[in-house]
Motif scaffolding. Structure first.
Motif, mmCIF file in Angstrom:
data_model
loop_
_atom_site.group_PDB
_atom_site.id
_atom_site.type_symbol
_atom_site.label_atom_id
_atom_site.label_comp_id
_atom_site.label_asym_id
_atom_site.label_seq_id
_atom_site.Cartn_x
_atom_site.Cartn_y
_atom_site.Cartn_z
ATOM 1 N N VAL A 118 9.616 10.631 -7.641
ATOM 2 C CA VAL A 118 9.719 9.896 -6.393
ATOM 3 C C VAL A 118 8.658 8.787 -6.331
ATOM 4 O O VAL A 118 8.990 7.613 -6.189
ATOM 5 C CB VAL A 118 9.549 10.831 -5.176
ATOM 6 C CG1 VAL A 118 9.571 10.025 -3.884
ATOM 7 C CG2 VAL A 118 10.636 11.895 -5.167
ATOM 8 N N ALA A 119 7.401 9.173 -6.443
ATOM 9 C CA ALA A 119 6.314 8.192 -6.331
ATOM 10 C C ALA A 119 5.032 8.787 -6.895
ATOM 11 O O ALA A 119 4.880 10.009 -6.968
ATOM 12 C CB ALA A 119 6.106 7.779 -4.876
ATOM 13 N N ALA A 120 4.116 7.905 -7.279
ATOM 14 C CA ALA A 120 2.816 8.348 -7.767
ATOM 15 C C ALA A 120 1.770 7.298 -7.446
ATOM 16 O O ALA A 120 2.096 6.104 -7.309
ATOM 17 C CB ALA A 120 2.856 8.619 -9.273
ATOM 18 N N ILE A 121 0.532 7.762 -7.337
ATOM 19 C CA ILE A 121 -0.579 6.858 -7.055
ATOM 20 C C ILE A 121 -1.715 7.194 -8.004
ATOM 21 O O ILE A 121 -2.061 8.359 -8.199
ATOM 22 C CB ILE A 121 -1.019 6.961 -5.580
ATOM 23 C CG1 ILE A 121 -2.104 5.925 -5.266
ATOM 24 C CG2 ILE A 121 -1.454 8.367 -5.205
ATOM 25 C CD1 ILE A 121 -2.336 5.747 -3.766
ATOM 26 N N GLY A 122 -2.272 6.173 -8.617
ATOM 27 C CA GLY A 122 -3.296 6.367 -9.619
ATOM 28 C C GLY A 122 -4.585 6.933 -9.061
ATOM 29 O O GLY A 122 -4.857 6.842 -7.862
ATOM 30 N N TRP A 123 -5.403 7.511 -9.968
ATOM 31 C CA TRP A 123 -6.643 8.152 -9.545
ATOM 32 C C TRP A 123 -7.616 7.130 -8.977
ATOM 33 O O TRP A 123 -8.449 7.479 -8.132
ATOM 34 C CB TRP A 123 -7.278 8.903 -10.712
ATOM 35 C CG TRP A 123 -7.654 8.049 -11.879
ATOM 36 C CD1 TRP A 123 -6.841 7.623 -12.889
ATOM 37 C CD2 TRP A 123 -8.958 7.522 -12.165
ATOM 38 N NE1 TRP A 123 -7.551 6.866 -13.772
ATOM 39 C CE2 TRP A 123 -8.853 6.798 -13.366
ATOM 40 C CE3 TRP A 123 -10.196 7.612 -11.523
ATOM 41 C CZ2 TRP A 123 -9.935 6.152 -13.937
ATOM 42 C CZ3 TRP A 123 -11.290 6.965 -12.091
ATOM 43 C CH2 TRP A 123 -11.144 6.246 -13.281
ATOM 44 N N SER A 124 -7.494 5.884 -9.374
ATOM 45 C CA SER A 124 -8.356 4.851 -8.815
ATOM 46 C C SER A 124 -7.843 4.369 -7.470
ATOM 47 O O SER A 124 -8.548 3.659 -6.754
ATOM 48 C CB SER A 124 -8.453 3.673 -9.777
ATOM 49 O OG SER A 124 -7.178 3.059 -9.900
ATOM 50 N N GLY A 125 -6.597 4.741 -7.161
ATOM 51 C CA GLY A 125 -6.011 4.346 -5.891
ATOM 52 C C GLY A 125 -5.409 2.964 -5.890
ATOM 53 O O GLY A 125 -4.777 2.561 -4.927
ATOM 54 N N GLY A 126 -5.590 2.217 -6.972
ATOM 55 C CA GLY A 126 -5.135 0.839 -6.972
ATOM 56 C C GLY A 126 -3.727 0.629 -7.487
ATOM 57 O O GLY A 126 -3.151 -0.435 -7.297
ATOM 58 N N SER A 127 -3.163 1.646 -8.137
ATOM 59 C CA SER A 127 -1.830 1.478 -8.707
ATOM 60 C C SER A 127 -0.876 2.511 -8.148
ATOM 61 O O SER A 127 -1.242 3.666 -7.938
ATOM 62 C CB SER A 127 -1.895 1.606 -10.234
ATOM 63 O OG SER A 127 -2.393 2.861 -10.609
ATOM 64 N N THR A 128 0.339 2.069 -7.900
ATOM 65 C CA THR A 128 1.382 2.962 -7.420
ATOM 66 C C THR A 128 2.647 2.748 -8.241
ATOM 67 O O THR A 128 2.807 1.710 -8.899
ATOM 68 C CB THR A 128 1.695 2.718 -5.932
ATOM 69 O OG1 THR A 128 2.056 1.344 -5.753
ATOM 70 C CG2 THR A 128 0.504 3.045 -5.047
ATOM 71 N N ASN A 129 3.513 3.721 -8.185
ATOM 72 C CA ASN A 129 4.767 3.658 -8.911
ATOM 73 C C ASN A 129 5.821 4.353 -8.059
ATOM 74 O O ASN A 129 5.541 5.418 -7.479
ATOM 75 C CB ASN A 129 4.614 4.352 -10.271
ATOM 76 C CG ASN A 129 5.767 4.051 -11.205
ATOM 77 O OD1 ASN A 129 6.642 3.249 -10.902
ATOM 78 N ND2 ASN A 129 5.762 4.700 -12.358
#
Length: 123
Positions: free
Chosen positions: A47-58
């Motif tokens: 569905v969705a994901a967010i990187g550990w740095s918080g700056g990238s999403t998918n």
């Protein structure tokens, strides 16, 4: 790492829900967080994901423009805001985590999974 998802429920088409997932881990900011879902009789899908740095999403194409993933590192929590829900969004939604790494749409890189929260969208 333990993940506790909540916020699911029954909603009419066009409505909104916000899912939350609280993680019991000291270094939450070092974990990439994701949401997958599984509808009855279907395989689990990204569905969705967010990187550990918080700056990238998918996002999966099916939810782009309707769903938003975000995180609050101070609360060890990741959110999934779901707007303009459609019956095809009906599924059990699972929160997942992986130590660092990118916001992958594949389920194999994720090491930890929550118990799931059920979302039902009525037409």
């Amino acid at each position: 790492v333990q993940l506790q998802a909540c916020g699911g429920g029954l909603v009419q088409a066009g409505g909104s829900l916000r899912l939350s997932c609280a993680a019991s881990v000291r270094t939450f900011s070092s974990y990439t967080m994701g949401w997958f879902r599984q509808a009855p009789g279907k395989e689990r899908e990204f569905v969705a994901a967010i990187g550990w740095s918080g700056g990238s999403t998918n996002y999966a194409d099916a939810v782009k423009g309707r769903f938003t993933i975000s995180r609050d590192n101070a609360k060890n929590t990741v959110y999934l805001q779901m707007n303009t829900l459609i019956p095809e969004d009906t599924a059990v939604y699972y929160c997942t985590a992986r130590f660092r790494g990118g916001p992958s749409p594949q389920h194999s890189p994720y090491d930890y999974w929550g118990q799931g929260t059920e979302v039902t969208v009525s037409s």
